[in-house]
Design a protein around this motif. Structure first.
Motif, PDB file in Angstrom:
ATOM      1  N   PRO A 176     -17.268 -19.359 -10.477  1.00  0.00           N
ATOM      2  CA  PRO A 176     -18.052 -20.185 -11.403  1.00  0.00           C
ATOM      3  C   PRO A 176     -17.380 -20.361 -12.772  1.00  0.00           C
ATOM      4  CG  PRO A 176     -19.484 -18.643 -10.244  1.00  0.00           C
ATOM      5  CD  PRO A 176     -18.079 -18.286  -9.849  1.00  0.00           C
ATOM      6  N   ALA A 177     -16.786 -19.308 -13.291  1.00  0.00           N
ATOM      7  CA  ALA A 177     -16.150 -19.429 -14.612  1.00  0.00           C
ATOM      8  C   ALA A 177     -14.995 -20.421 -14.569  1.00  0.00           C
ATOM      9  CB  ALA A 177     -15.656 -18.059 -15.090  1.00  0.00           C
ATOM     10  N   ASP A 178     -14.232 -20.393 -13.478  1.00  0.00           N
ATOM     11  CA  ASP A 178     -13.114 -21.329 -13.341  1.00  0.00           C
ATOM     12  C   ASP A 178     -13.620 -22.761 -13.192  1.00  0.00           C
ATOM     13  OD1 ASP A 178     -11.384 -19.201 -13.463  1.00  0.00           O
ATOM     14  OD2 ASP A 178     -11.179 -19.009 -11.286  1.00  0.00           O
ATOM     15  N   LEU A 179     -14.697 -22.905 -12.454  1.00  0.00           N
ATOM     16  CA  LEU A 179     -15.271 -24.237 -12.284  1.00  0.00           C
ATOM     17  C   LEU A 179     -15.779 -24.778 -13.615  1.00  0.00           C
ATOM     18  CD1 LEU A 179     -17.372 -24.408  -8.988  1.00  0.00           C
ATOM     19  CD2 LEU A 179     -15.341 -25.715  -9.638  1.00  0.00           C
ATOM     20  N   GLU A 180     -16.371 -23.890 -14.395  1.00  0.00           N
ATOM     21  CA  GLU A 180     -16.892 -24.285 -15.705  1.00  0.00           C
ATOM     22  C   GLU A 180     -15.748 -24.722 -16.623  1.00  0.00           C
ATOM     23  OE1 GLU A 180     -20.118 -24.461 -15.663  1.00  0.00           O
ATOM     24  OE2 GLU A 180     -20.003 -25.438 -17.617  1.00  0.00           O
ATOM     25  N   GLY A 219      -9.312 -33.510 -12.852  1.00  0.00           N
ATOM     26  CA  GLY A 219      -9.422 -32.934 -11.531  1.00  0.00           C
ATOM     27  C   GLY A 219      -9.178 -31.440 -11.528  1.00  0.00           C
ATOM     28  N   PHE A 220      -8.475 -30.959 -10.505  1.00  0.00           N
ATOM     29  CA  PHE A 220      -8.231 -29.518 -10.336  1.00  0.00           C
ATOM     30  C   PHE A 220      -9.551 -28.749 -10.474  1.00  0.00           C
ATOM     31  CE2 PHE A 220      -3.969 -31.058 -11.235  1.00  0.00           C
ATOM     32  CZ  PHE A 220      -3.247 -30.402 -10.252  1.00  0.00           C
ATOM     33  N   PHE A 221     -10.520 -29.244  -9.731  1.00  0.00           N
ATOM     34  CA  PHE A 221     -11.852 -28.624  -9.824  1.00  0.00           C
ATOM     35  C   PHE A 221     -12.295 -28.049  -8.485  1.00  0.00           C
ATOM     36  CE2 PHE A 221     -12.916 -33.386 -10.624  1.00  0.00           C
ATOM     37  CZ  PHE A 221     -12.480 -33.736  -9.370  1.00  0.00           C
ATOM     38  N   THR A 222     -11.357 -27.403  -7.788  1.00  0.00           N
ATOM     39  CA  THR A 222     -11.674 -26.797  -6.498  1.00  0.00           C
ATOM     40  C   THR A 222     -11.838 -25.284  -6.582  1.00  0.00           C
ATOM     41  OG1 THR A 222      -9.304 -26.865  -6.093  1.00  0.00           O
ATOM     42  CG2 THR A 222     -10.652 -28.554  -5.017  1.00  0.00           C
TER      43      THR A 222
END
Lengths: 283, 283
Positions: B77-81, B70-73
């Motif tokens: 974009p780089a953080d999401l990747e 998780g922790f996908f909020t």
């Protein structure tokens, strides 16, 4: 518009400057150019109801709400009876002070009682019992859904949807809801629920959700802008319902309480003008 | 039934004895007569995945869940990747360890970002992107709705109803939900939502809501029986769905963590037998 006009719907809830007595709170609200104040029963009782009524009349301030009735989730009949009597007194005070609504904080679970459904049912029963008395006095009861952080010890009604399920059992002139950003900002579908609430919104109260949450959860509210709440979106949703009442700043926070009253008023007015007021007429 | 049989579905979530390493946690679970354990990625990584897999195999314990993906909020974009890559790794670990589910903690609002609706939408998008990889590995993703106390900084999915709205976009073999009493005990209509969840319940986690809430909200959970949750009613509602998986005790609490591991296991086993287990077969 000039700044004073832009503050015309901003109200100081007394608890935001909890260390002020009634005279000081009135003076602070007037000095800040506000037109209304949200009162609490304890500081009103401290000067006496007659005197409070006279002070409010002389001040020219509207009373946006009286806090608070409720706390009627007790299981023991004697406790329930005591709560009922206290709420009748609160209704009388609301009428005398000309407040727009009496705020009802539901109350939590009784000690050693884990039956949340039963406590919630007692909220409905208590309101049902109060309505005729409130109506006689021309008072509309404002049920306040509270953040689940308080579900155990303060307010068993946890969402606006749940509060509306209760309020809708009654006439809108008898029972409405209190909409407080701190309590409701996270609620899934909140915009739809605000739309559903419509004319039942009796008070719009604002404060922020800050992290880390202060250690004492009862003093966990932040100044608007210091936390995570999107006041623009929330306010637009409230405004879209046609809500035309006051916007009360209600902040329980030890740091805020430690500041000079005028400083608090100045900050809350600035934040209101920056974050809330521009979104009141967006519809 | 003898006591050991009555413990057959009780699982020790590693975080309940946070100071134990993997070997100590396994030993404590076995010494207490448990058949399963809920693992965390960090203590698994501390010994290495190969070694952890071997230790679990040798122990004979089931792995009731792996915490956590998780922790996908994130908005960037780089953080999401980075989050996506990390979740792929978590899926691989879940498969290797033979865990029943990977627990997904949604994550909170990014810094200085107040768009809760957008963060919630990113949860849906992130899960959508992960599902094919999870399916390839035979892993079911368990979305965990979290108490609104964590909505800002940890979990933007706040109710079981909201989690199910997301999970139902996918096949039950791909995405389900984690049901945790601490997070959900207050939810209006929770029994109906549990019924709706049905086979999507991948893990039933238990801990209590205690008041006053400890100062650090991340360590605010209590031992079952020490707080306000009606475990009988909640457990009966879970059992009525046909849930036949493990019941994980997951307690983040500094006082619990300060106790000897075996004492914690003894207390949690006793409370489970007293408050939870009698209600598992009530249907």
């Amino acid at each position: 518009m000039t700044a004073p006009d832009r503050l015309s719907r901003l109200s100081l809830n007394q608890r935001t400057i909890a260390n002020a007595d009634l005279a000081e709170a009135i003076a602070a609200a007037r000095a800040a150019g506000l037109s209304s104040i949200g009162l609490w029963r304890e500081p009103v009782a401290a000067v006496g109801l007659d005197q409070a009524e006279a002070m409010i009349k002389e001040s020219g301030l509207r009373v946006s709400s009286l806090c608070r009735g409720g706390f009627f989730t007790a299981a023991a009949p004697a406790d329930l009876e005591r709560a009922h009597r206290d709420n009748r007194a609160a209704i009388e005070e609301t009428a005398r002070l000309g407040a727009a609504t009496l705020v009802l904080v539901p109350g939590g679970l009784p000690a050693d009682d884990r039956d949340l459904a039963a406590a919630r049912a007692r909220v409905v029963a208590a309101i049902e019992r109060l309505v005729p008395y409130a109506r006689e006095h021309g008072v509309t009861l404002g049920l306040e859904p509270m953040n689940p952080i308080y579900a155990a010890d303060r307010g068993v009604i946890s969402t606006l949807a749940q509060a509306l399920d209760i309020a809708e059992r009654f006439e809108p002139t008898d029972v409405g809801v209190i909409v407080d950003t701190f309590h409701l900002w996270w609620e899934p579908g909140i915009e739809a629920q605000l739309g559903r609430a419509g004319e039942r919104i009796l008070s719009y109260q604002i404060s922020d959700w800050i992290t880390p949450l202060p250690p004492d959860t009862l003093l966990a509210r932040g100044m608007m802008g210091d936390g995570h709440i999107d006041f623009a979106a929330f306010t637009r949703a409230v405004a879209a319902t046609g809500y035309a009442g006051d916007i009360e700043v209600e902040i329980f926070n030890a740091d805020v309480w430690a500041q000079p009253f005028d400083d608090v008023l100045r900050t809350m007015s600035e934040r209101y003008l920056e974050l809330v007021e521009p979104h009141l007429s967006s519809t």
